[in-house]
Structure formats: C-alpha cells, structure tokens
Design a protein around this motif. Structure first.
Motif, mmCIF file in Angstrom:
data_model
loop_
_atom_site.group_PDB
_atom_site.id
_atom_site.type_symbol
_atom_site.label_atom_id
_atom_site.label_comp_id
_atom_site.label_asym_id
_atom_site.label_seq_id
_atom_site.Cartn_x
_atom_site.Cartn_y
_atom_site.Cartn_z
ATOM 1 N N ALA A 17 0.785 -1.392 0.132
ATOM 2 C CA ALA A 17 0.206 -0.032 0.117
ATOM 3 C C ALA A 17 0.809 1.253 0.163
ATOM 4 C CB ALA A 17 -0.905 -0.100 1.168
ATOM 5 N N LEU A 18 0.286 2.341 -0.531
ATOM 6 C CA LEU A 18 1.045 3.613 -0.718
ATOM 7 C C LEU A 18 0.841 4.342 0.582
ATOM 8 C CD1 LEU A 18 2.565 5.618 -2.650
ATOM 9 C CD2 LEU A 18 0.401 6.721 -2.853
ATOM 10 N N PRO A 19 1.878 4.541 1.381
ATOM 11 C CA PRO A 19 1.651 5.354 2.656
ATOM 12 C C PRO A 19 0.922 6.557 2.772
ATOM 13 C CG PRO A 19 4.141 4.685 2.248
ATOM 14 C CD PRO A 19 3.403 4.558 0.980
ATOM 15 N N GLU A 20 0.099 6.454 3.498
ATOM 16 C CA GLU A 20 -0.892 7.874 3.813
ATOM 17 C C GLU A 20 0.010 8.909 4.501
ATOM 18 O OE1 GLU A 20 -4.134 6.627 5.918
ATOM 19 O OE2 GLU A 20 -5.158 5.223 4.417
ATOM 20 N N LEU A 21 -0.514 10.126 4.339
ATOM 21 C CA LEU A 21 0.298 11.317 5.017
ATOM 22 C C LEU A 21 -0.397 11.602 6.132
ATOM 23 C CD1 LEU A 21 1.023 13.134 1.767
ATOM 24 C CD2 LEU A 21 2.438 11.552 2.935
ATOM 25 N N THR A 22 0.308 12.228 7.410
ATOM 26 C CA THR A 22 -0.410 12.784 8.362
ATOM 27 C C THR A 22 -0.640 14.420 7.873
ATOM 28 O OG1 THR A 22 1.846 13.884 9.169
ATOM 29 C CG2 THR A 22 1.295 11.700 9.792
ATOM 30 N N GLU A 23 -1.442 15.457 8.813
ATOM 31 C CA GLU A 23 -1.736 16.663 8.805
ATOM 32 C C GLU A 23 -0.282 17.352 8.353
ATOM 33 O OE1 GLU A 23 -4.017 18.140 11.717
ATOM 34 O OE2 GLU A 23 -5.877 16.980 11.257
ATOM 35 N N GLU A 24 0.827 16.983 8.831
ATOM 36 C CA GLU A 24 2.283 17.725 8.721
ATOM 37 C C GLU A 24 3.006 17.134 7.369
ATOM 38 O OE1 GLU A 24 1.291 16.057 11.520
ATOM 39 O OE2 GLU A 24 0.628 17.729 12.632
ATOM 40 N N LYS A 25 2.285 16.371 6.596
ATOM 41 C CA LYS A 25 2.684 15.764 5.180
ATOM 42 C C LYS A 25 3.832 15.005 5.646
ATOM 43 C CE LYS A 25 -0.117 18.658 3.186
ATOM 44 N NZ LYS A 25 -1.294 17.991 2.618
ATOM 45 N N LYS A 26 3.637 13.959 6.770
ATOM 46 C CA LYS A 26 4.766 13.279 7.035
ATOM 47 C C LYS A 26 3.970 11.592 6.680
ATOM 48 C CE LYS A 26 8.105 14.689 10.066
ATOM 49 N NZ LYS A 26 8.887 14.431 11.612
ATOM 50 N N MET A 27 4.925 10.857 6.078
ATOM 51 C CA MET A 27 4.236 9.521 5.922
ATOM 52 C C MET A 27 4.041 8.533 6.824
ATOM 53 S SD MET A 27 6.616 8.547 2.324
ATOM 54 C CE MET A 27 8.071 8.765 3.373
ATOM 55 N N ILE A 28 3.070 7.756 6.978
ATOM 56 C CA ILE A 28 2.685 6.900 7.888
ATOM 57 C C ILE A 28 3.317 5.443 7.476
ATOM 58 C CG2 ILE A 28 0.663 6.056 9.312
ATOM 59 C CD1 ILE A 28 -0.906 8.502 8.944
ATOM 60 N N PRO A 29 3.805 4.634 8.332
ATOM 61 C CA PRO A 29 4.451 3.494 7.631
ATOM 62 C C PRO A 29 3.419 2.551 7.571
ATOM 63 C CG PRO A 29 5.701 4.460 9.763
ATOM 64 C CD PRO A 29 4.520 5.214 9.500
ATOM 65 N N VAL A 30 3.345 1.315 6.515
ATOM 66 C CA VAL A 30 2.422 0.567 6.426
ATOM 67 C C VAL A 30 2.972 -0.466 7.444
ATOM 68 C CG1 VAL A 30 1.609 -1.116 4.904
ATOM 69 C CG2 VAL A 30 2.288 1.209 4.040
ATOM 70 N N VAL A 31 1.678 -0.998 7.888
ATOM 71 C CA VAL A 31 1.893 -1.960 9.217
ATOM 72 C C VAL A 31 1.446 -3.430 8.775
ATOM 73 C CG1 VAL A 31 1.179 -2.642 11.609
ATOM 74 C CG2 VAL A 31 1.595 -0.129 10.928
ATOM 75 N N ASN A 32 2.152 -4.349 9.051
ATOM 76 C CA ASN A 32 1.838 -5.720 8.948
ATOM 77 C C ASN A 32 2.453 -6.512 10.128
ATOM 78 O OD1 ASN A 32 0.449 -8.034 7.725
ATOM 79 N ND2 ASN A 32 1.981 -8.330 5.824
ATOM 80 N N PHE A 33 1.911 -7.739 10.319
ATOM 81 C CA PHE A 33 2.224 -8.406 11.259
ATOM 82 C C PHE A 33 2.830 -7.753 12.712
ATOM 83 C CE2 PHE A 33 4.057 -10.377 7.631
ATOM 84 C CZ PHE A 33 2.803 -11.488 7.466
ATOM 85 N N GLY A 34 2.003 -6.521 12.913
ATOM 86 C CA GLY A 34 2.374 -5.535 14.125
ATOM 87 C C GLY A 34 3.590 -4.803 13.868
ATOM 88 N N ILE A 35 4.260 -4.732 12.905
ATOM 89 C CA ILE A 35 5.534 -4.166 12.616
ATOM 90 C C ILE A 35 4.965 -2.939 11.511
ATOM 91 C CG2 ILE A 35 7.894 -4.341 11.660
ATOM 92 C CD1 ILE A 35 7.552 -7.493 12.642
ATOM 93 N N LYS A 36 5.682 -1.710 12.010
ATOM 94 C CA LYS A 36 5.811 -0.643 11.049
ATOM 95 C C LYS A 36 6.799 -0.879 9.953
ATOM 96 C CE LYS A 36 3.689 2.348 14.570
ATOM 97 N NZ LYS A 36 3.811 3.807 15.136
ATOM 98 N N CYS A 37 6.405 -0.676 8.756
ATOM 99 C CA CYS A 37 7.307 -0.928 7.737
ATOM 100 C C CYS A 37 7.312 0.325 6.674
ATOM 101 C CB CYS A 37 6.712 -1.778 6.800
ATOM 102 S SG CYS A 37 6.390 -3.644 7.811
ATOM 103 N N MET A 38 8.559 0.816 6.270
ATOM 104 C CA MET A 38 8.797 1.658 5.510
ATOM 105 C C MET A 38 9.885 1.255 4.277
ATOM 106 S SD MET A 38 7.927 4.437 4.040
ATOM 107 C CE MET A 38 6.695 4.949 5.205
ATOM 108 N N SER A 39 9.623 1.665 3.025
ATOM 109 C CA SER A 39 10.389 1.253 1.846
ATOM 110 C C SER A 39 10.435 2.053 0.672
ATOM 111 C CB SER A 39 10.524 -0.287 1.614
ATOM 112 O OG SER A 39 11.067 -0.556 0.241
ATOM 113 N N ILE A 40 11.433 2.409 -0.132
ATOM 114 C CA ILE A 40 11.277 2.986 -1.264
ATOM 115 C C ILE A 40 10.309 2.174 -2.075
ATOM 116 C CG2 ILE A 40 13.191 2.053 -2.401
ATOM 117 C CD1 ILE A 40 12.128 5.917 -2.782
#
Length: 328
Positions: free
Chosen positions: A134-157
């Motif tokens: 999934a494409l990461p969503e953004l906060t109101e401050e325009k920061k990316m929200i990590p995608v979560v699976n298996f209870g772990i926050k994930c971020m990757s290019i």
C-alpha cells in the motif's frame, strides 16, 4: 610540456606556502624542455606530510579526518533505538535476517514496539518479504505513515515507486530519497527501528552512520572467505564512526539433511568465529540453510510466523534476546 612544467611549479609553490613546516625530503620532478631534463626541488621540514613511521598515529589521523566537519548526529523523532543490519557482501541474507530479527524482537517478552526501514534504494526487498504494497498515507504535517503488517511498522522506497521499474538515480536523488524515508516518516513512538542497509560501505550506510544516532550494528556474513573479507571492512567502518557492533550473524552456516539429519557445511566452517575473535566481537547467531526460509520470504510471511517451532526460529529468537540485552 610547458603546461606540465607550470602546473608542477605552481604545486611546489602552494606546498611551500601551506605546508612548509610539514614536508621533508620530498622531491618533485619538473619536465623542462624537449630533452626531458629533470630538475629536482628539495625542501625540508619538521614532519613528513605523506608518510609516517608510526602506524597508530596514521590511523588516528585518518579517523580524525573522517570525523572532521561531520554534521551532529541526531535522534529520529519517535524512535528510541536504531539498529543497523549490515553486510559487506551482497547476497548473504541480510534482508532475510533484518525481517526475521524485527519479527523476533516484536515477540520478545518485553513486548517492544518495532519498525523496519528498508534503506536499500536500488533493491528494496521489504515489500515482498513483509507482504506490504500500500502507498503510505500522510499526516496533517505531510509526513508518511508507515504501512503496518504483523504488528510491525514498515517503510521502503519500494512502497513509493513502481515495483516493475528500475530505480535509475544518481547520488543526489538517492540521498534525497533516504532523507525522505528517515526524516519524513512518522514512526509514532517505537522502541526499536531495524534498518536493512544496502551491502558495502557506500554513501547510504555512511550517511546513516554519520548523521543518525545509532544504538548498534549487526553484521551478517556467510562463512566463506570472500564474504568475510568484506564483513571485516564493515566492522572497521563502524569502529571508525563510533558505532558499537552488537555481534556477527553467521548465515547459511550449514545445510541440515531432512532425511539423515547430518550437517553439510557448504560455505566452510569457523570463518565467522575467526573474524569475531580477530575483531573483538562475538557471534550472536548461526542460521542454517533451510528451504523454509526461502519459501516464507517469497510468500511474505516471515519464518518466525510461518514456522514458529523450527530450529531456525529458535536462533532468531535468541539473537533478538541478545540484542534486547545489549540495549539495556
């Protein structure tokens, strides 16, 4: 020829002006005329600029130069500890180790909150191994929200670019992407961030080591000599930038036959232990070759979750326990 002569003489003048007290018995040869006659210019000083008889002094000088002018290290907002998983050589199982270590840490009895960052811009593996797309969503401050699976926050290019397109970027774009992943991600308060780094000791790893507060690094290597040579360089780099090496993980340490139970050491034995003894570190885990490791990585369900009772899972859990202890 006249240009070479003029350039060389200008170099001599610059050296005289800036290092007159540092150069001794240095000979510069200028090309003069068509007969290539040699003109020797000698000048002396108190200390040799280019060589030293004291290897310890030279090493200290190199380390001082490496640290000079570096930006001050800063903590990542919302992250308590950052652990780098590194390897000098590609293809030794670093990404597999990173993913399973992250899951093992999340299963620890202390219940830490875990995130994992895929810092390999050119060859991201996290989306496949953690089954996230999934494409990461953004906060109101325009920061990316990590995608979560298996209870772990994930971020990757790999979550931000087309997975079927090659990333053909030069250095500035690569470093800009890394900066975005690091500083424009809202980690939301996690205890440990596991960073899967690209192989080698290049720009990305060096930038991480020099600009972010790192709690420790784990070096992954196979037992063979060609991998150990590069792992040794990784250990040396971390020492130069004052990052503690938490330990070595010997991956593909042997193949256990499912029929007879015998172990075949395909890549040799004791190589990682010898490196640990030489470098003053320790081996914190030995992961054998297991087809289940491959299949779980390809299906996007880490081994610890797919095969919770396997001997390899036990090894990953032990590694996680040692990491937690080292962070206390």
């Amino acid at each position: 020829k006249m240009f070479v002569k003029m350039l060389t003489c200008l170099t001599v003048q610059a050296l005289k002006k800036s290092n007159s007290n540092q150069i001794t018995s240095t000979r510069l040869w200028c090309i003069a005329g068509g007969n290539y006659s040699q003109k020797i210019r000698e000048f002396s000083g108190k200390q040799n600029l280019f060589a030293t008889k004291d290897p310890d002094a030279l090493k200290a000088r190199q380390e001082a130069l490496m640290k000079r002018g570096l930006p001050k290290k800063k903590s990542l907002p919302g992250v308590k500890d950052v652990i780098l998983v590194s390897s000098g050589k590609g293809g030794v199982g670093k990404s597999t180790t990173s993913v399973n270590l992250a899951v093992a840490l999340s299963k620890h009895k202390t219940h830490p909150s875990i995130g994992i960052l895929d810092a390999d811009i050119f060859g991201p593996s996290l989306p496949t191994m953690m089954n996230v797309s999934a494409l990461p969503e953004l906060t109101e401050e325009k920061k990316m929200i990590p995608v979560v699976n298996f209870g772990i926050k994930c971020m990757s290019i790999g979550l931000l670019v087309d997975p079927d397109q090659a990333v053909v970027w030069r250095g500035p774009m690569v470093m800009g992407a890394l900066n975005k992943l690091l500083n424009e991600t809202d980690w939301g308060g996690i205890d440990i961030l596991v960073v899967d780094t690209p192989p080698g000791t290049g720009d990305i790893l060096l930038s991480l080591a020099q600009t972010i507060s790192i709690s420790g690094a784990i070096i992954v290597s196979t037992p063979q000599k060609v991998a150990l040579a590069d792992a040794s360089k990784g250990i040396d780099m971390f020492k130069k930038v004052d990052i503690p090496v938490l330990g070595l993980v010997e991956n593909m340490s042997g193949f256990i036959c499912s029929s007879c139970g015998s172990t075949t050491h395909i890549f040799g034995t004791d190589g990682v232990q010898a490196l640990a003894d030489k470098s003053g570190t320790s081996v914190i885990g030995r992961i054998p070759l297991d087809p289940a490791v491959m299949s779980s990585s390809d299906t996007g369900k880490p081994l610890i979750l797919a095969h919770p009772n396997s001997p390899v899972t036990v090894q990953y859990l032990q590694i996680a326990d040692l990491v937690i202890q080292s962070l206390k």
